[in-house]
Scaffold this motif. Structure first.
Motif, PDB file in Angstrom:
ATOM      1  N   VAL A   6       0.914  -1.787   0.237  1.00 20.32           N
ATOM      2  CA  VAL A   6       0.365  -0.158   0.169  1.00 20.32           C
ATOM      3  C   VAL A   6       0.986   1.532  -0.140  1.00 20.32           C
ATOM      4  O   VAL A   6       1.459   1.644   0.597  1.00 20.32           O
ATOM      5  CB  VAL A   6      -0.891   0.051   0.664  1.00 20.32           C
ATOM      6  N   LEU A   7       0.309   2.437  -0.789  1.00 20.85           N
ATOM      7  CA  LEU A   7       0.823   3.398  -0.554  1.00 20.85           C
ATOM      8  C   LEU A   7      -0.222   4.119  -0.509  1.00 20.85           C
ATOM      9  O   LEU A   7      -1.007   4.221  -1.201  1.00 20.85           O
ATOM     10  CB  LEU A   7       1.075   4.006  -2.344  1.00 20.85           C
ATOM     11  N   LEU A  57       4.460  -0.342   3.169  1.00 27.79           N
ATOM     12  CA  LEU A  57       3.534   0.402   4.125  1.00 27.79           C
ATOM     13  C   LEU A  57       4.200   1.876   3.740  1.00 27.79           C
ATOM     14  O   LEU A  57       5.390   2.046   4.036  1.00 27.79           O
ATOM     15  CB  LEU A  57       3.369   0.627   5.105  1.00 27.79           C
ATOM     16  N   MET A  58       3.797   2.313   2.562  1.00 30.59           N
ATOM     17  CA  MET A  58       4.526   4.085   1.408  1.00 30.59           C
ATOM     18  C   MET A  58       3.789   4.527   1.629  1.00 30.59           C
ATOM     19  O   MET A  58       2.081   4.834   1.604  1.00 30.59           O
ATOM     20  CB  MET A  58       5.234   3.580   0.912  1.00 30.59           C
ATOM     21  N   ASP A 110       7.861   5.385  -8.426  1.00 32.23           N
ATOM     22  CA  ASP A 110       9.142   5.013  -8.956  1.00 32.23           C
ATOM     23  C   ASP A 110       9.635   4.497  -7.888  1.00 32.23           C
ATOM     24  O   ASP A 110       9.867   3.226  -7.917  1.00 32.23           O
ATOM     25  CB  ASP A 110      10.008   6.045  -9.590  1.00 32.23           C
ATOM     26  N   HIS A 111       9.547   4.745  -6.812  1.00 33.90           N
ATOM     27  CA  HIS A 111      10.160   4.616  -4.969  1.00 33.90           C
ATOM     28  C   HIS A 111       9.534   3.455  -4.671  1.00 33.90           C
ATOM     29  O   HIS A 111      10.289   2.821  -4.535  1.00 33.90           O
ATOM     30  CB  HIS A 111      10.183   5.734  -4.404  1.00 33.90           C
ATOM     31  N   PHE A 112       7.626   3.461  -4.516  1.00 33.14           N
ATOM     32  CA  PHE A 112       7.483   2.374  -3.393  1.00 33.14           C
ATOM     33  C   PHE A 112       7.249   1.018  -4.839  1.00 33.14           C
ATOM     34  O   PHE A 112       7.571  -0.181  -4.676  1.00 33.14           O
ATOM     35  CB  PHE A 112       5.975   3.079  -3.966  1.00 33.14           C
ATOM     36  N   VAL A 127       9.237  -2.277  -3.407  1.00 32.04           N
ATOM     37  CA  VAL A 127       8.610  -3.535  -3.549  1.00 32.04           C
ATOM     38  C   VAL A 127       9.080  -4.972  -4.362  1.00 32.04           C
ATOM     39  O   VAL A 127       9.247  -6.200  -4.058  1.00 32.04           O
ATOM     40  CB  VAL A 127       6.485  -3.062  -4.242  1.00 32.04           C
ATOM     41  N   VAL A 128       9.257  -4.325  -5.639  1.00 34.58           N
ATOM     42  CA  VAL A 128      10.294  -5.393  -7.360  1.00 34.58           C
ATOM     43  C   VAL A 128      11.067  -6.040  -6.501  1.00 34.58           C
ATOM     44  O   VAL A 128      11.637  -7.076  -5.989  1.00 34.58           O
ATOM     45  CB  VAL A 128      10.413  -4.513  -7.829  1.00 34.58           C
TER      46      VAL A 128
END
Length: 340
Positions: free
Chosen positions: A92-93, A119-120, A300-302, A306-307
């Motif tokens: 989740v963002l 979680l971001m 992009d950071h989120f 995750v990746v």
């Protein structure tokens, strides 16, 4: 490459102008579903991105196999919807402020940790080029010890860019919980914590509704803050700055003064004590006005977190600490208004 299936819950202005555009531009993501209580808005958004449209987030989470979710809803819904998405197995963002209380924020963190999910919180100011450069100058010791600061974030108000204009949920305390301080001040609280590398231990808040009529939240606020080492300064948040926004920060240190986003051309100006001045052209800050930076780098950071299974820069704990600065300001204001 397997694409991450993304869902955006809430199709208002921040989703339209930030989340959806940046997910669409990210080659590792496929926008699978969108949700909004306004059916026409949900359907129009879904048609634009080739996604499924929903008006009930619970139905979306039940029917779709989603990897990542952006929560772009009124503040009072951030915690319950984020927790539901986390419990459904999604990363989740969540937009800022992450919640309406420390307890809600902690419940979000707990849900993420139970499910081993990311979680971001969407505090985009940490990714602004001038702010990143200032952070590295401070961390390197080049500017010496920091003594003080002043920061402000103000514009004409949400009615100028919110999807619902003057009828925006931003103006309703039941949905928004807090006004300019939650919309703008929490961004600066997070930025200051990041730049200074310290927590605030004393907060005095002066919070008013003195510019707009017919709203039930604050539209102007000023805070006085002090860190654990004794750095002191002011933070202002306003929905009454016209005709243009002010998103500037000034750091006063032993060897230099750093002026961030104050000059329209040079986004960072460093004035050294020996008389030298260094001006950086690093691009304009993200803005609701035309001409601002178009990629916030939050998405992009989120996605990268995750990746590559990395901890996001602004995780739940960071979001909670920044929220608590705003909560402390509210408590200060309430305490000062108690009749003797």
């Amino acid at each position: 490459m397997t694409l991450l299936k993304a869902a955006v819950i809430g199709c208002g202005s921040i989703a339209k102008n930030r989340h959806l555009l940046e997910y669409d531009a990210n080659e590792q993501v496929s926008i699978t579903a969108v949700c909004d209580i306004v059916q026409t808005r949900a359907q129009e958004t879904a048609d634009m991105y080739g996604a499924a449209a929903y008006t009930d987030y619970k139905e979306l989470l039940e029917k779709e196999e989603i990897d990542i979710v952006s929560v772009c809803l009124p503040n009072a819904l951030h915690a319950p919807v984020s927790i539901a998405a986390l419990e459904a197995g999604a990363h989740v963002l969540c937009e800022k402020p992450m919640a309406t209380s420390s307890e809600e924020a902690q419940a979000m963190i707990n849900a993420a940790e139970r499910g081993d999910r990311k979680l971001m919180i969407g505090h985009n100011q940490r990714f602004v080029s001038s702010h990143e450069r200032a952070y590295h100058l401070i961390q390197s010791g080049e500017v010496g010890r920091i003594y003080s600061f002043r920061t402000t974030f103000g514009h004409g108000g949400p009615e100028g860019w919110s999807a619902d204009g003057k009828n925006s949920w931003f103006f309703e305390k039941e949905k928004a919980f807090i006004g300019a301080m939650g919309d703008l001040g929490v961004h600066k609280a997070d930025l200051l914590r990041y730049l200074l590398g310290e927590e605030f231990v004393n907060v005095a808040g002066f919070i008013e509704n003195n510019a707009k009529t017919g709203i039930t939240v604050d539209d102007n606020a000023v805070c006085i803050l002090r860190t654990e080492s004794g750095i002191i300064g002011t933070m202002a948040a306003s929905w009454a700055y016209v005709p243009q926004e002010d998103n500037s920060t000034i750091i006063y240190a032993q060897k230099a003064t750093l002026r961030l986003e104050e000059d329209p051309v040079h986004s960072l100006v460093v004035q050294y004590a020996n008389g030298d001045v260094v001006k950086y052209e690093l691009g304009q800050i993200q803005s609701n006005d035309a001409g601002g930076q178009t990629n916030t780098y939050v998405i992009d950071h989120f996605v990268d977190s995750v990746v590559n299974n990395k901890q996001p820069l602004i995780d739940g704990y960071e979001g909670k600490r920044s929220l608590e600065v705003i909560l402390a300001a509210l408590e200060s204001e309430e305490a000062s208004n108690v009749p003797e």
